[in-house]
Design a protein around this motif. Structure first.
Motif, short mmCIF file in Angstrom:
data_model
loop_
_atom_site.label_atom_id
_atom_site.label_comp_id
_atom_site.label_asym_id
_atom_site.label_seq_id
_atom_site.Cartn_x
_atom_site.Cartn_y
_atom_site.Cartn_z
N ASN A 90 6.00 -10.24 14.34
CA ASN A 90 6.73 -10.40 13.08
C ASN A 90 6.21 -11.64 12.35
O ASN A 90 5.30 -12.32 12.86
N LYS A 120 11.99 1.66 16.11
CA LYS A 120 11.80 0.37 15.43
C LYS A 120 10.34 0.17 15.05
O LYS A 120 10.02 -0.25 13.94
N ALA A 123 9.25 2.48 12.14
CA ALA A 123 9.79 1.99 10.88
C ALA A 123 9.03 0.74 10.42
O ALA A 123 8.75 0.58 9.22
N TRP A 124 8.68 -0.14 11.36
CA TRP A 124 7.93 -1.35 11.02
C TRP A 124 6.55 -1.01 10.46
O TRP A 124 6.11 -1.57 9.46
N LYS A 126 5.60 1.83 9.05
CA LYS A 126 5.75 2.49 7.75
C LYS A 126 6.06 1.46 6.65
O LYS A 126 5.57 1.57 5.53
N ALA A 127 6.87 0.47 7.00
CA ALA A 127 7.28 -0.52 6.02
C ALA A 127 6.13 -1.43 5.60
O ALA A 127 6.15 -2.01 4.51
N HIS A 128 5.12 -1.56 6.47
CA HIS A 128 4.01 -2.49 6.20
C HIS A 128 2.68 -1.77 5.94
O HIS A 128 1.64 -2.41 5.87
N GLN A 129 2.71 -0.45 5.81
CA GLN A 129 1.46 0.27 5.56
C GLN A 129 0.97 0.03 4.14
O GLN A 129 1.76 -0.25 3.23
N HIS A 130 -0.34 0.09 3.95
CA HIS A 130 -0.90 -0.07 2.61
C HIS A 130 -2.22 0.67 2.52
O HIS A 130 -2.93 0.84 3.52
#
Length: 357
Positions: A90, A120, A123-124, A126-130
């Motif tokens: 994190n 978890k 979700a992490w 997916k939330a930080h993909q670019h």
């Protein structure tokens, strides 16, 4: 309500003792018992159901870019057919999870995550993909069996002619007894062995084939109990024990998997500026008693840390533990005390791993 792996009925049929674990009903042991299962893996071979683990695929033209940004290890020069371990941090440098990445090709990576963290982790990610990338959770479709021990290769080679020869390598789309699988030379026991990924519908058939092929070699089914004693002897960290969202990989001796000289990744700045004050050590109990997790560690009257895992080692016939302690007390041979149920038990700091084949 706990989930069941594709092998649930198989475990019941061979008298597996089922317990809730990471959201699943899993066998903690079978009728032979944990000690016999542990010994089988060290001397012959054991078969584990680890289908509760999570599997995520990262694919697309920017797959490598995303893998390198999410994880602290460096995957830039990684070859297809190889595996690599890494923490996923994190922003504060704590560990979201530790996982293994399998490179399928330049635009596809197969990621194996801990069972308790798979939702978890997904979700992490997916939330930080670019960029041009897709993450897909395949956990519900894939079973995983682990064949571990000195005779693992001999047993599996009778069902499969395409075995990976190097540690932390794999072969995909392999024929194992007529079933299609991904076979990797990896494990969580400190022994040679293989982890086999295949469709849920084929798991029970492969289990039966392996047990039949391994009967003459002393193969035993093994549960969570032996898995934990084996990994602890080999000093393999377990998420939620030796690491968590507040423990950094530098504190738990995972510096080899943290590449601070690579481009930006989540947690890099925090790790670059961290003053590491504690470290993971091994403890061998000298006094009477068995040390478990979350027990205070003292040097004279000063609390210097806490145990993270502990057990009675079947191989060493001694009580052992891992602990996070103040770095100044990390020298081999240092005598400390662990508070066990209100009394102090003497222990000595020893080199990790406790066991090495």
């Amino acid at each position: 309500m706990e989930l069941k792996t594709p092998l649930y009925e198989t475990h019941l049929s061979i008298k597996g003792k089922m317990v809730p674990f990471a959201g699943y009903l899993m066998p903690v042991q079978y009728e032979h018992g944990i000690l016999a299962e542990h010994k089988a893996v060290r001397e012959q071979c054991g078969l584990f159901d680890v289908s509760h683990m999570g599997e995520i695929v990262c694919s697309g033209k920017d797959a490598l870019l995303n893998i390198n940004y999410l994880l602290s290890n460096d995957f830039t020069e990684m070859e297809a057919g190889s595996c690599r371990y890494s923490p996923m941090c994190n922003e504060q440098g704590g560990v979201v999870d530790d996982l293994i990445v399998y490179k399928l090709n330049d635009e596809a990576y197969f990621i194996v995550v801990n069972a308790s963290n798979k939702d978890k982790d997904y979700a992490w990610m997916k939330a930080h993909q670019h960029g041009n990338v897709e993450f897909k959770d395949l956990s519900g479709d894939i079973a995983q069996l682990a064949l571990q021990g000195p005779k693992a290769e001999a047993i599996l080679s009778r069902l499969c002619t395409e075995l990976p020869d190097k540690y932390y390598s794999f072969k995909a789309n392999v024929d194992v007894g007529g079933l299609k699988a991904l076979v990797s030379r990896t494990g969580y026991t400190g022994e040679d062995g293989f982890e086999i990924y295949l469709a849920n519908k084929d798991a029970a058939a492969l289990w039966e084939m392996l047990m039949q092929e391994g009967q003459a070699d002393g193969l035993l089914p093994c549960g969570l109990g032996a898995r934990d004693t084996l990994r602890l002897e080999a000093a393999m960290p377990l998420y939620g024990h030796e690491m968590n969202d507040e423990i950094t990989p530098l504190e738990t001796n995972l510096k080899f998997a943290v590449k601070l000289n690579k481009a930006a990744f989540i947690g890099k700045e925090a790790l670059l500026t961290q003053t590491v004050k504690r470290t993971r050590v091994g403890l061998k109990v000298i006094g009477r008693g068995i040390v478990r997790e979350a027990m205070p560690v003292y040097k004279e009257d000063q609390k210097i840390g806490v145990t993270t895992s502990g057990t009675m080692s079947p191989t060493l016939n001694a009580a052992i533990a891992m602990a996070l302690i103040d770095k100044e007390y990390k020298e081999m041979g240092t005598k400390v005390e662990v508070e066990v149920r209100g009394r102090r038990v003497e222990a000595e700091i020893v080199r990790l791993p406790f066991y090495k084949k």
